[in-house]
Scaffold this motif. Structure first.
Motif, PDB file in Angstrom:
ATOM      1  N   LYS A 203       0.824  -1.213   0.000  1.00  0.00           N
ATOM      2  CA  LYS A 203       0.000   0.000   0.000  1.00  0.00           C
ATOM      3  C   LYS A 203       0.857   1.262   0.000  1.00  0.00           C
ATOM      4  N   THR A 204       2.175   1.115   0.146  1.00  0.00           N
ATOM      5  CA  THR A 204       3.050   2.274  -0.058  1.00  0.00           C
ATOM      6  C   THR A 204       3.049   2.655  -1.537  1.00  0.00           C
ATOM      7  N   VAL A 205       2.775   1.693  -2.408  1.00  0.00           N
ATOM      8  CA  VAL A 205       2.697   1.917  -3.847  1.00  0.00           C
ATOM      9  C   VAL A 205       1.250   2.187  -4.265  1.00  0.00           C
ATOM     10  N   HIS A 206       0.324   1.453  -3.679  1.00  0.00           N
ATOM     11  CA  HIS A 206      -1.102   1.572  -4.003  1.00  0.00           C
ATOM     12  C   HIS A 206      -1.815   2.276  -2.850  1.00  0.00           C
ATOM     13  N   ILE A 207      -1.529   3.553  -2.693  1.00  0.00           N
ATOM     14  CA  ILE A 207      -2.009   4.328  -1.538  1.00  0.00           C
ATOM     15  C   ILE A 207      -3.532   4.398  -1.490  1.00  0.00           C
TER      16      ILE A 207
ATOM     17  N   SER B 244      -7.569   3.559   1.876  1.00  0.00           N
ATOM     18  CA  SER B 244      -8.893   4.048   2.256  1.00  0.00           C
ATOM     19  C   SER B 244     -10.003   3.465   1.399  1.00  0.00           C
ATOM     20  N   GLY B 245      -9.643   2.603   0.463  1.00  0.00           N
ATOM     21  CA  GLY B 245     -10.647   1.992  -0.407  1.00  0.00           C
ATOM     22  C   GLY B 245     -10.284   0.563  -0.725  1.00  0.00           C
ATOM     23  N   PRO B 246     -11.154  -0.111  -1.454  1.00  0.00           N
ATOM     24  CA  PRO B 246     -10.902  -1.523  -1.769  1.00  0.00           C
ATOM     25  C   PRO B 246      -9.775  -1.685  -2.779  1.00  0.00           C
ATOM     26  N   GLY B 247      -9.287  -2.890  -2.859  1.00  0.00           N
ATOM     27  CA  GLY B 247      -8.274  -3.211  -3.859  1.00  0.00           C
ATOM     28  C   GLY B 247      -7.334  -4.284  -3.371  1.00  0.00           C
ATOM     29  N   SER B 248      -6.780  -5.009  -4.328  1.00  0.00           N
ATOM     30  CA  SER B 248      -5.849  -6.083  -3.971  1.00  0.00           C
ATOM     31  C   SER B 248      -4.521  -5.972  -4.716  1.00  0.00           C
ATOM     32  N   ALA B 249      -4.322  -4.890  -5.456  1.00  0.00           N
ATOM     33  CA  ALA B 249      -3.067  -4.715  -6.194  1.00  0.00           C
ATOM     34  C   ALA B 249      -1.873  -4.662  -5.238  1.00  0.00           C
ATOM     35  N   HIS B 250      -2.118  -4.250  -4.007  1.00  0.00           N
ATOM     36  CA  HIS B 250      -1.024  -4.134  -3.034  1.00  0.00           C
ATOM     37  C   HIS B 250      -0.434  -5.486  -2.639  1.00  0.00           C
ATOM     38  N   GLU B 251      -1.167  -6.557  -2.855  1.00  0.00           N
ATOM     39  CA  GLU B 251      -0.707  -7.873  -2.387  1.00  0.00           C
ATOM     40  C   GLU B 251       0.538  -8.337  -3.143  1.00  0.00           C
ATOM     41  N   GLU B 252       0.433  -8.502  -4.450  1.00  0.00           N
ATOM     42  CA  GLU B 252       1.600  -8.913  -5.238  1.00  0.00           C
ATOM     43  C   GLU B 252       2.676  -7.833  -5.218  1.00  0.00           C
ATOM     44  N   ALA B 253       2.252  -6.561  -5.269  1.00  0.00           N
ATOM     45  CA  ALA B 253       3.212  -5.453  -5.241  1.00  0.00           C
ATOM     46  C   ALA B 253       4.011  -5.473  -3.940  1.00  0.00           C
ATOM     47  N   GLY B 254       3.351  -5.780  -2.843  1.00  0.00           N
ATOM     48  CA  GLY B 254       4.028  -5.834  -1.551  1.00  0.00           C
ATOM     49  C   GLY B 254       5.060  -6.941  -1.492  1.00  0.00           C
ATOM     50  N   GLN B 255       4.699  -8.103  -2.001  1.00  0.00           N
ATOM     51  CA  GLN B 255       5.649  -9.213  -2.024  1.00  0.00           C
ATOM     52  C   GLN B 255       6.868  -8.845  -2.868  1.00  0.00           C
ATOM     53  N   ALA B 256       6.644  -8.275  -4.041  1.00  0.00           N
ATOM     54  CA  ALA B 256       7.751  -7.885  -4.916  1.00  0.00           C
ATOM     55  C   ALA B 256       8.622  -6.819  -4.251  1.00  0.00           C
TER      56      ALA B 256
END
Length: 188
Positions: A72-76, A80-92
């Motif tokens: 979520k540092t990348v997908h800010i 405050s809203g829905p989303g799952s892009a932070h999951e793979e981005a966080g692992q990477a």
């Protein structure tokens, strides 16, 4: 972050605090990770006390809870809203910062508890991420109960009652944790 909070929350591990600083983490994200990490401590302490023969990696659970939403540092907007892009981005992101795959995986698995590859450690991180705000997810709780019943040989209903009591107790402080998180801005 302030060490005087109500309720008092355990600090994040130094390694995580340094990483969040390097990444320019939003203050609210750091507060969220601190709340989930604190709840994960309660969960692993309980598992170790009640199930001394159950094998899991305590430090991996705590690290996973402390970093699960680092993407979520990348997908800010997902703060405050829905989303799952932070999951793979966080692992990477964690892998790029030298975190081992065994620890980085929690960023990707914390919302995927039905995946057959997740172990008890992954389930505990997922559970901490839900119960910190008193969100009960029966499918997730059933998986934890099944793992504990399998490990102990006790009836699933017995393990459910024990887990349910713990989660109710942890959930009782959710309003304070939510207020703590909300007291931090999303942006610097």
């Amino acid at each position: 972050m302030s060490s005087t909070v109500d309720p008092p929350l355990l600090p994040l591990p130094d390694r995580v605090t340094e990483l969040l600083s390097e990444l320019g983490s939003p203050p609210r994200l750091a507060a969220h990770l601190r709340a989930v990490h604190d709840v994960a401590h309660q969960l692993v302490d309980w598992v170790e006390q009640r199930y001394p023969d159950v094998v899991f990696d305590r430090e991996a659970v705590l690290f996973g809870a402390a970093t699960h939403d680092v993407g979520k540092t990348v997908h800010i907007t997902e703060l405050s809203g829905p989303g799952s892009a932070h999951e793979e981005a966080g692992q990477a992101l964690l892998l790029r910062h030298g975190i081992s795959p065994e620890l980085a995986r929690f960023a990707a698995t914390h919302a995927s508890w039905t995946d057959v590859r997740v172990g008890l450690a992954d389930l505990l991180v997922s559970l901490a991420d839900k119960i910190w705000k008193n969100k009960r997810v029966s499918d997730l709780e059933d998986l934890v109960v099944a793992r504990l019943a399998e490990a102990t040989g006790r009836a699933a209903w017995e393990e459910f009652i024990a887990l349910d009591g713990l989660l109710a107790d942890i959930g009782d402080a959710a309003d304070e944790r939510l207020a703590f998180q909300a007291s931090f801005p999303i942006h610097h």
